[in-house]
Motif scaffolding. Sequence first.
Motif, PDB file in Angstrom:
ATOM      1  N   TYR A   1      10.641  -2.859  -3.453  1.00  0.00           N
ATOM      2  CA  TYR A   1      11.442  -4.062  -3.454  1.00  0.00           C
ATOM      3  C   TYR A   1      12.856  -3.700  -3.022  1.00  0.00           C
ATOM      4  CZ  TYR A   1       7.907  -6.701  -5.975  1.00  0.00           C
ATOM      5  OH  TYR A   1       6.759  -7.358  -6.329  1.00  0.00           O
ATOM      6  N   ARG A   2      13.577  -4.705  -2.587  1.00  0.00           N
ATOM      7  CA  ARG A   2      14.980  -4.487  -2.307  1.00  0.00           C
ATOM      8  C   ARG A   2      15.766  -5.723  -2.721  1.00  0.00           C
ATOM      9  NH1 ARG A   2      15.317  -4.595   4.341  1.00  0.00           N
ATOM     10  NH2 ARG A   2      14.770  -6.803   4.630  1.00  0.00           N
ATOM     11  N   GLN A   3      17.008  -5.487  -3.067  1.00  0.00           N
ATOM     12  CA  GLN A   3      17.891  -6.585  -3.433  1.00  0.00           C
ATOM     13  C   GLN A   3      19.232  -6.362  -2.763  1.00  0.00           C
ATOM     14  OE1 GLN A   3      18.292  -7.460  -7.627  1.00  0.00           O
ATOM     15  NE2 GLN A   3      18.886  -9.549  -7.153  1.00  0.00           N
ATOM     16  N   ALA A   4      19.531  -7.245  -1.830  1.00  0.00           N
ATOM     17  CA  ALA A   4      20.809  -7.181  -1.128  1.00  0.00           C
ATOM     18  C   ALA A   4      21.867  -7.907  -1.945  1.00  0.00           C
ATOM     19  CB  ALA A   4      20.670  -7.811   0.250  1.00  0.00           C
ATOM     20  N   PRO A   5      23.124  -7.587  -1.725  1.00  0.00           N
ATOM     21  CA  PRO A   5      24.201  -8.247  -2.474  1.00  0.00           C
ATOM     22  C   PRO A   5      24.137  -9.758  -2.339  1.00  0.00           C
ATOM     23  CG  PRO A   5      25.048  -6.370  -1.261  1.00  0.00           C
ATOM     24  CD  PRO A   5      23.629  -6.553  -0.812  1.00  0.00           C
ATOM     25  N   GLY A   6      24.116 -10.452  -3.464  1.00  0.00           N
ATOM     26  CA  GLY A   6      24.111 -11.902  -3.452  1.00  0.00           C
ATOM     27  C   GLY A   6      22.787 -12.540  -3.110  1.00  0.00           C
ATOM     28  N   LYS A   7      21.733 -11.734  -2.999  1.00  0.00           N
ATOM     29  CA  LYS A   7      20.427 -12.279  -2.638  1.00  0.00           C
ATOM     30  C   LYS A   7      19.395 -11.959  -3.708  1.00  0.00           C
ATOM     31  CE  LYS A   7      21.079 -12.152   2.371  1.00  0.00           C
ATOM     32  NZ  LYS A   7      20.496 -11.713   3.671  1.00  0.00           N
ATOM     33  N   GLU A   8      18.285 -12.684  -3.668  1.00  0.00           N
ATOM     34  CA  GLU A   8      17.205 -12.431  -4.608  1.00  0.00           C
ATOM     35  C   GLU A   8      16.444 -11.169  -4.215  1.00  0.00           C
ATOM     36  OE1 GLU A   8      16.163 -17.003  -5.995  1.00  0.00           O
ATOM     37  OE2 GLU A   8      14.649 -15.770  -5.034  1.00  0.00           O
ATOM     38  N   ARG A   9      15.787 -10.596  -5.209  1.00  0.00           N
ATOM     39  CA  ARG A   9      14.968  -9.417  -4.941  1.00  0.00           C
ATOM     40  C   ARG A   9      13.791  -9.810  -4.050  1.00  0.00           C
ATOM     41  NH1 ARG A   9      13.706  -5.899 -10.050  1.00  0.00           N
ATOM     42  NH2 ARG A   9      12.568  -7.770 -10.710  1.00  0.00           N
ATOM     43  N   GLU A  10      13.495  -8.934  -3.117  1.00  0.00           N
ATOM     44  CA  GLU A  10      12.462  -9.205  -2.099  1.00  0.00           C
ATOM     45  C   GLU A  10      11.429  -8.088  -2.116  1.00  0.00           C
ATOM     46  OE1 GLU A  10      13.960  -8.712   1.856  1.00  0.00           O
ATOM     47  OE2 GLU A  10      12.164  -9.520   2.826  1.00  0.00           O
ATOM     48  N   GLY A  11      10.169  -8.446  -2.229  1.00  0.00           N
ATOM     49  CA  GLY A  11       9.099  -7.478  -2.110  1.00  0.00           C
ATOM     50  C   GLY A  11       8.807  -7.220  -0.651  1.00  0.00           C
ATOM     51  N   ILE A  12       8.891  -5.977  -0.220  1.00  0.00           N
ATOM     52  CA  ILE A  12       8.772  -5.695   1.202  1.00  0.00           C
ATOM     53  C   ILE A  12       7.516  -4.910   1.576  1.00  0.00           C
ATOM     54  CG2 ILE A  12      11.213  -5.934   1.744  1.00  0.00           C
ATOM     55  CD1 ILE A  12      11.480  -2.888   1.508  1.00  0.00           C
ATOM     56  N   LEU A  13       7.050  -4.024   0.725  1.00  0.00           N
ATOM     57  CA  LEU A  13       5.838  -3.263   1.049  1.00  0.00           C
ATOM     58  C   LEU A  13       5.090  -2.932  -0.231  1.00  0.00           C
ATOM     59  CD1 LEU A  13       8.384  -1.478   2.721  1.00  0.00           C
ATOM     60  CD2 LEU A  13       6.366  -1.132   4.093  1.00  0.00           C
ATOM     61  N   CYS A  14       3.772  -2.860  -0.093  1.00  0.00           N
ATOM     62  CA  CYS A  14       2.923  -2.463  -1.211  1.00  0.00           C
ATOM     63  C   CYS A  14       1.829  -1.544  -0.682  1.00  0.00           C
ATOM     64  CB  CYS A  14       2.235  -3.656  -1.864  1.00  0.00           C
ATOM     65  SG  CYS A  14       3.257  -5.084  -2.196  1.00  0.00           S
ATOM     66  N   ILE A  15       1.316  -0.698  -1.560  1.00  0.00           N
ATOM     67  CA  ILE A  15       0.218   0.170  -1.168  1.00  0.00           C
ATOM     68  C   ILE A  15      -0.709   0.406  -2.344  1.00  0.00           C
ATOM     69  CG2 ILE A  15       1.498   2.293  -1.685  1.00  0.00           C
ATOM     70  CD1 ILE A  15       0.058   3.526   0.803  1.00  0.00           C
ATOM     71  N   SER A  16      -2.004   0.430  -2.023  1.00  0.00           N
ATOM     72  CA  SER A  16      -3.012   0.876  -2.972  1.00  0.00           C
ATOM     73  C   SER A  16      -3.628   2.128  -2.392  1.00  0.00           C
ATOM     74  CB  SER A  16      -4.084  -0.191  -3.185  1.00  0.00           C
ATOM     75  OG  SER A  16      -5.216   0.379  -3.817  1.00  0.00           O
ATOM     76  N   SER A  17      -3.348   3.261  -2.998  1.00  0.00           N
ATOM     77  CA  SER A  17      -3.854   4.520  -2.458  1.00  0.00           C
ATOM     78  C   SER A  17      -5.374   4.577  -2.551  1.00  0.00           C
ATOM     79  CB  SER A  17      -3.231   5.700  -3.216  1.00  0.00           C
ATOM     80  OG  SER A  17      -1.838   5.724  -3.050  1.00  0.00           O
ATOM     81  N   ARG A  18      -5.925   4.044  -3.628  1.00  0.00           N
ATOM     82  CA  ARG A  18      -7.386   4.109  -3.814  1.00  0.00           C
ATOM     83  C   ARG A  18      -8.100   3.307  -2.738  1.00  0.00           C
ATOM     84  NH1 ARG A  18     -10.725   5.531  -7.726  1.00  0.00           N
ATOM     85  NH2 ARG A  18      -9.046   5.786  -9.261  1.00  0.00           N
ATOM     86  N   GLU A  19      -7.603   2.119  -2.462  1.00  0.00           N
ATOM     87  CA  GLU A  19      -8.264   1.251  -1.496  1.00  0.00           C
ATOM     88  C   GLU A  19      -7.781   1.504  -0.076  1.00  0.00           C
ATOM     89  OE1 GLU A  19     -10.736  -0.634  -2.304  1.00  0.00           O
ATOM     90  OE2 GLU A  19     -10.529  -0.194  -4.452  1.00  0.00           O
TER      91      GLU A  19
END
Length: 124
Positions: A37-55
Amino acid sequence: EVQLQASGGGLVQAGGSLRLSCAASGFIFDDYSIAWYRQAPGKEREGILCISSREGITYYSDSVKGRFAISSDSSKNTVYLQMNSLTTEDTAVYSCAARDGSVLYTDDSRYPYWGQGTLVTVSS
């Protein structure tokens, strides 16, 4: 105890690259999904990448697709975030989060475990 340790942030010029790491401990790495996730100044937190190693599945948000890449190394219990072609819009605090299971979510309420953030500053 589940622990996540994000590192690798810093100052980089626009157009440059940076690699962040998220070191995990306290759980069976392949049983969990990891998200950045990332959160820029003055902005909401944003989910940008996810990973499932098993799948072996990943998710990329449109804002980073084609520039960022997520990967994992189960032998090191670490997830990496490779960031290329950085722009000033990428300046933010980047955090990693974990949840038990292989389904990928960007909804941060789905992730009970969080590491501390690492600051990425992109200068023009």
